[in-house]
Design a protein around this motif. Structure first.
Motif, PDB file in Angstrom:
ATOM      1  N   ASP A 158       0.734  -1.188   0.140  1.00  0.00           N
ATOM      2  CA  ASP A 158       0.200   0.110  -0.017  1.00  0.00           C
ATOM      3  C   ASP A 158       0.962   1.364  -0.203  1.00  0.00           C
ATOM      4  O   ASP A 158       0.213   2.313  -0.459  1.00  0.00           O
ATOM      5  N   HIS A 159       1.992   1.125   0.540  1.00  0.00           N
ATOM      6  CA  HIS A 159       3.012   2.427   0.755  1.00  0.00           C
ATOM      7  C   HIS A 159       3.996   2.243  -0.228  1.00  0.00           C
ATOM      8  O   HIS A 159       4.880   3.102  -0.321  1.00  0.00           O
ATOM      9  N   GLY A 160       4.020   1.367  -1.317  1.00  0.00           N
ATOM     10  CA  GLY A 160       4.792   1.202  -2.400  1.00  0.00           C
ATOM     11  C   GLY A 160       6.284   1.189  -2.153  1.00  0.00           C
ATOM     12  O   GLY A 160       7.406   1.430  -2.806  1.00  0.00           O
ATOM     13  N   TYR A 161       6.505   0.345  -0.860  1.00  0.00           N
ATOM     14  CA  TYR A 161       7.776  -0.095  -0.737  1.00  0.00           C
ATOM     15  C   TYR A 161       8.394  -1.060  -1.689  1.00  0.00           C
ATOM     16  O   TYR A 161       7.798  -2.166  -1.887  1.00  0.00           O
ATOM     17  N   LYS A 162       9.681  -0.750  -1.999  1.00  0.00           N
ATOM     18  CA  LYS A 162      10.200  -1.837  -2.998  1.00  0.00           C
ATOM     19  C   LYS A 162      11.220  -2.552  -2.370  1.00  0.00           C
ATOM     20  O   LYS A 162      12.466  -2.155  -1.796  1.00  0.00           O
ATOM     21  N   LEU A 163      10.769  -4.028  -1.844  1.00  0.00           N
ATOM     22  CA  LEU A 163      11.878  -4.874  -1.316  1.00  0.00           C
ATOM     23  C   LEU A 163      12.160  -6.008  -2.380  1.00  0.00           C
ATOM     24  O   LEU A 163      11.291  -6.755  -2.576  1.00  0.00           O
ATOM     25  N   PRO A 164      13.310  -6.181  -2.588  1.00  0.00           N
ATOM     26  CA  PRO A 164      13.611  -7.058  -3.685  1.00  0.00           C
ATOM     27  C   PRO A 164      13.508  -8.548  -3.253  1.00  0.00           C
ATOM     28  O   PRO A 164      13.426  -9.340  -3.973  1.00  0.00           O
ATOM     29  N   CYS A 165      14.147  -8.943  -2.158  1.00  0.00           N
ATOM     30  CA  CYS A 165      14.122 -10.058  -1.538  1.00  0.00           C
ATOM     31  C   CYS A 165      13.328 -10.324  -0.044  1.00  0.00           C
ATOM     32  O   CYS A 165      13.365  -9.360   0.614  1.00  0.00           O
ATOM     33  N   PHE A 166      13.048 -11.477   0.152  1.00  0.00           N
ATOM     34  CA  PHE A 166      12.595 -11.697   1.705  1.00  0.00           C
ATOM     35  C   PHE A 166      13.207 -13.215   1.896  1.00  0.00           C
ATOM     36  O   PHE A 166      13.561 -14.163   1.233  1.00  0.00           O
ATOM     37  N   GLN A 167      13.131 -13.216   3.402  1.00  0.00           N
ATOM     38  CA  GLN A 167      13.744 -14.312   4.039  1.00  0.00           C
ATOM     39  C   GLN A 167      12.768 -14.851   5.114  1.00  0.00           C
ATOM     40  O   GLN A 167      11.863 -14.043   5.459  1.00  0.00           O
ATOM     41  N   LEU A 168      12.912 -16.143   5.649  1.00  0.00           N
ATOM     42  CA  LEU A 168      12.059 -16.399   6.576  1.00  0.00           C
ATOM     43  C   LEU A 168      12.687 -17.272   7.707  1.00  0.00           C
ATOM     44  O   LEU A 168      13.178 -18.333   7.445  1.00  0.00           O
ATOM     45  N   GLY A 169      12.640 -16.379   8.818  1.00  0.00           N
ATOM     46  CA  GLY A 169      13.648 -17.130   9.926  1.00  0.00           C
ATOM     47  C   GLY A 169      15.209 -17.037   9.891  1.00  0.00           C
ATOM     48  O   GLY A 169      15.846 -16.804   8.766  1.00  0.00           O
ATOM     49  N   ASN A 170      15.676 -17.102  11.079  1.00  0.00           N
ATOM     50  CA  ASN A 170      17.036 -16.539  11.043  1.00  0.00           C
ATOM     51  C   ASN A 170      17.707 -17.906  12.035  1.00  0.00           C
ATOM     52  O   ASN A 170      17.458 -18.161  13.086  1.00  0.00           O
ATOM     53  N   GLU A 171      18.392 -18.759  11.229  1.00  0.00           N
ATOM     54  CA  GLU A 171      19.270 -19.928  11.809  1.00  0.00           C
ATOM     55  C   GLU A 171      18.535 -20.830  12.418  1.00  0.00           C
ATOM     56  O   GLU A 171      18.467 -21.046  13.516  1.00  0.00           O
ATOM     57  N   PRO A 172      17.423 -21.336  11.652  1.00  0.00           N
ATOM     58  CA  PRO A 172      16.768 -22.203  12.037  1.00  0.00           C
ATOM     59  C   PRO A 172      17.240 -23.611  12.871  1.00  0.00           C
ATOM     60  O   PRO A 172      16.795 -24.282  13.864  1.00  0.00           O
ATOM     61  N   ASN A 173      18.480 -23.952  12.537  1.00  0.00           N
ATOM     62  CA  ASN A 173      19.212 -24.976  13.143  1.00  0.00           C
ATOM     63  C   ASN A 173      19.552 -24.721  14.536  1.00  0.00           C
ATOM     64  O   ASN A 173      20.050 -25.711  15.129  1.00  0.00           O
ATOM     65  N   LEU A 174      19.216 -23.365  14.886  1.00  0.00           N
ATOM     66  CA  LEU A 174      19.687 -23.046  16.417  1.00  0.00           C
ATOM     67  C   LEU A 174      18.392 -22.545  16.979  1.00  0.00           C
ATOM     68  O   LEU A 174      18.445 -21.984  18.043  1.00  0.00           O
ATOM     69  N   PHE A 175      17.051 -22.856  16.426  1.00  0.00           N
ATOM     70  CA  PHE A 175      16.009 -22.376  16.985  1.00  0.00           C
ATOM     71  C   PHE A 175      15.635 -23.011  18.462  1.00  0.00           C
ATOM     72  O   PHE A 175      15.377 -22.320  19.438  1.00  0.00           O
ATOM     73  N   TYR A 176      16.011 -24.085  18.683  1.00  0.00           N
ATOM     74  CA  TYR A 176      15.938 -24.854  19.965  1.00  0.00           C
ATOM     75  C   TYR A 176      16.697 -24.214  21.288  1.00  0.00           C
ATOM     76  O   TYR A 176      16.457 -24.101  22.276  1.00  0.00           O
ATOM     77  N   TYR A 177      18.005 -23.816  20.701  1.00  0.00           N
ATOM     78  CA  TYR A 177      18.791 -23.334  21.658  1.00  0.00           C
ATOM     79  C   TYR A 177      18.649 -21.969  22.075  1.00  0.00           C
ATOM     80  O   TYR A 177      18.554 -21.746  23.203  1.00  0.00           O
ATOM     81  N   PHE A 178      17.847 -21.158  21.255  1.00  0.00           N
ATOM     82  CA  PHE A 178      17.329 -19.928  21.412  1.00  0.00           C
ATOM     83  C   PHE A 178      15.871 -19.712  22.003  1.00  0.00           C
ATOM     84  O   PHE A 178      15.647 -19.016  22.738  1.00  0.00           O
TER      85      PHE A 178
END
Length: 488
Positions: A158-178
Motif C-alpha cells: 500500500d505504501h509502495g515499498y520496494k523490497l527485492p527479496c525476503f527471508q523466513l527465519g534466522n538460523e533455524p538449526n539453532l531455534f531450539y537453543y534460543f
C-alpha cells in the motif's frame, strides 16, 4: 658500525615481537612472482556482491527510532557503498512482529512508524532492503503462521515499498537453543514453499526473490545434515538463493587475541565451510546461487577482547573472506553489521577501519575472478577485473593479505614495465594492529566533516615489484593490463 646496527636491529625486533599491537615489524621476507591465469574466469561478481546488515536488535531495543536518517554524514557514508543489499535480520528477528496500530516498540512488536523509517533509510542510502520475517515465535501447531507477514506485506504494498527479496527465519538449526522450538528440515521446506506462494500473491512482490534457510556453521555434521534434508525435502525449489552464515570459531582454548586474526586455522576453517556448502549445493540443488547472507569475524560471545573487531587487525580475515567467497563463486556477501562494525553506532557515525576496506573493495573490484597461481598460506592473493566504474575495461586488480611479520616483495613480471596503482593499507597510528584508524599509502583516512577523504592511489611507473609490509594488506591495480576477459 654495520655490526652494531645489525645487533641493535635484532634487539629491537625481539622487543617488538612481544608487543605487535603497537608496531609493525619489518624484516627481510618472501619474494613472490605473481602469476595469474587470465585465460578464463573461475567465477564473477557484480556491483552488489558486497552488502551490509542491520541487526534486529536495533529495532527491538528502539535504536532505529532515535537514528537521524537525515544526517548528511550518514548519507555520505551509505551512498558511497551503493549499490548494495541491506539485510535486516538476526537472532532477535524471530521474536519481532509487525503491529501497524502502535507507535515505536512494545515488547516484541514494532509499529508502522519504525517500518516507514527503515524503508526511508534504505531509500536515502540507495540500498535494496532484504527483510527476514519472524519464524520461531510464529511457529504453532507444527507450521508457520503467515498472518503477520501478510499484514506487513499488505502495508508495504500500500505504501509502495520496494523490497527485492525476503527471508523466513534466522538460523533455524539453532531455534531450539534460543527459543526451545524444534523445526524439522522437512517442515521448514514446506513452510518455505508456502511462504513463496504468499509473498508472490502480492502484485508488488510477485517477482521478489526468496532466500534461505539462513543456516550457520554447516561444517558441524548435524547442521550439514539439516541443510541437506531441507534441500532433499524440496526446500531449494522455493529459493532463488541458498543462504548461510559464517563466523570464525572461538573457544576457551582458542580465545580472541591479536594473533587470532592472523592464525591460519581461521583462514583454513572458512575455506572448509565453503567447500562443504558448495558441494551440498552441487549435489542437492545444482545451479542454485549461494549467498553468505550474514557474516563477520569476531562475535560478542567469544572470550577475549571483542573491541578488536573494530581495529585494523580485523581487516585480514575480512578481506580474505571476500576473496575466498568470490573465488568459490558466491553470489553475494552481506557484512554484519553496518552500525557497530563499519560505523560506530546509530547516533555516532564515525567510520571504523573496515568501512574504508569495504569502500575500497566496492570501488576497485568487480567482474570476472581469476586464479592466482602463486598465492601462499601466509601471503594470500586474489585477482579480479577492476571495477569498470573506476578503471577502463581490461584493467585488473590484485588484492593481497600478508599475515607474516616480514615484508613480502610481489614481483609482476607477467606485466613487465606496466604502471601500478597502489592502494596499500596499514595501521593509521602508533597503536599498530590494534589501531582504530587505517592509512592508505601512509595517509591516515579520516572524514573531512561530512565528506570522505581522498582515496587516491600511489602511481608507480616502470617498476616490476611492490613491497607489501609485514602484517598489512592492500590492492594493486594494473590499469593497462588489457585483459580480454575484462573487456566484455
Amino acid at each position: 658500525m654495520m655490526c652494531s646496527s645489525v645487533i641493535f636491529r635484532a634487539l629491537l625486533i625481539n622487543l617488538l615481537v612481544g608487543c605487535v599491537s603497537s608496531f609493525l615489524v619489518h624484516d627481510a621476507g618472501l619474494t613472490l612472482d605473481v602469476k595469474l591465469d587470465l585465460t578464463h574466469q573461475v567465477s564473477s561478481t557484480d556491483d552488489r556482491f558486497l552488502g551490509v546488515t542491520l541487526d534486529s536488535t536495533l529495532i527491538l531495543y528502539g535504536h532505529i527510532s532515535r537514528m537521524d536518517i537525515s544526517s548528511p554524514l550518514l548519507k555520505t557514508l551509505t551512498q558511497a557503498l551503493s549499490p548494495a543489499y541491506l539485510r535486516v535480520g538476526g537472532t532477535k528477528g524471530d521474536a519481532l512482529t509487525f503491529n501497524p496500530s502502535i507507535t515505536g516498540n512494545r515488547n516484541t512488536e514494532f509499529g508502522a512508524d519504525i517500518w516507514d523509517k527503515l524503508n526511508n533509510f534504505a531509500h536515502l542510502a540507495k540500498w535494496d532492503m532484504i527483510w527476514d520475517f519472524d519464524y520461531a515465535s510464529l511457529y504453532k501447531n507444527y507450521h508457520w503462521d503467515p498472518s503477520n507477514a501478510k499484514t506487513m506485506l499488505q502495508y508495504s504494498q500500500d505504501h509502495g515499498y520496494k523490497l527485492p527479496c525476503f527471508q523466513l527465519g534466522n538460523e533455524p538449526n539453532l531455534f531450539y537453543y534460543f527459543y526451545h522450538v524444534w523445526v524439522t528440515p522437512q517442515t521448514l521446506a514446506r513452510d518455505y514453499q508456502n511462504f513463496k506462494t504468499d509473498v508472490h500473491s502480492f502484485p508488488q512482490y510477485r517477482d521478489a526473490c526468496i532466500l534461505g534457510p539462513e543456516l550457520t556453521d554447516i561444517s558441524d555434521p548435524n547442521h550439514k545434515k539439516y541443510i541437506t534434508e531441507f534441500l532433499q525435502a524440496g526446500g531449494g525449489k522455493a529459493l532463488d538463493g541458498l543462504t548461510i552464515h559464517h563466523y570464525y570459531e572461538c573457544s576457551n582454548t582458542f580465545p580472541i587475541s591479536l594473533g587470532w586474526f592472523m592464525d591460519l586455522r581461521n583462514f583454513e576453517a572458512f575455506e572448509n565451510q565453503l567447500n562443504i556448502a558448495t558441494q551440498v549445493v552441487k549435489q542437492y540443488a545444482p545451479g542454485l546461487p549461494l549467498w553468505l547472507s550474514e557474516t563477520s569475524t569476531v562475535i560478542i560471545t567469544c572470550p577475549g577482547e571483542p573491541n578488536l573487531r573494530t581495529t585494523y587487525a580485523n581487516g585480514f580475515l575480512y578481506l580474505d573472506k571476500l576473496g575466498m567467497s568470490a573465488r568459490y563463486g558466491l553470489k553475494h556477501v552481506i557484512r554484519h553489521q553496518f552500525f557497530s562494525q563499519l560505523v560506530n553506532s546509530t547516533y555516532d557515525f564515525t567510520p571504523f577501519t573496515d568501512y574504508f576496506v569495504t569502500l575500497l573493495y566496492k570501488r576497485l573490484v568487480q567482474g570476472p575472478v581469476f586464479k592466482v597461481l602463486t598465492s601462499t598460506p601466509t601471503v594470500r592473493m586474489y585477482a579480479h577485473c577492476a571495477n569498470p566504474d573506476s578503471y577502463q575495461k581490461g584493467a585488473i586488480v590484485v588484492y593481497a593479505i600478508n599475515i607474516e611479520s616480514a615484508d613480502a616483495t610481489l614481483s609482476f613480471s607477467q606485466f613487465h614495465g606496466q604502471q601500478f596503482h597502489l592502494y596499500l593499507l596499514t595501521p593509521g597510528d602508533q597503536d599498530g594492529l590494534t589501531s582504530k584508524y587505517i592509512a592508505l599509502n601512509d595517509q591516515k583516512l579520516e572524514m573531512n566533516g561530512n565528506q570522505l577523504p581522498a582515496m587516491n592511489p600511489k602511481v608507480v611507473h616502470g617498476a616490476n615489484t611492490v613491497t607489501l609490509r609485514g602484517r598489512s594488506y592492500g590492492f594493486v591495480v594494473l590499469p593497462d593490463a588489457n585483459v580480454d576477459v575484462c573487456k566484455h
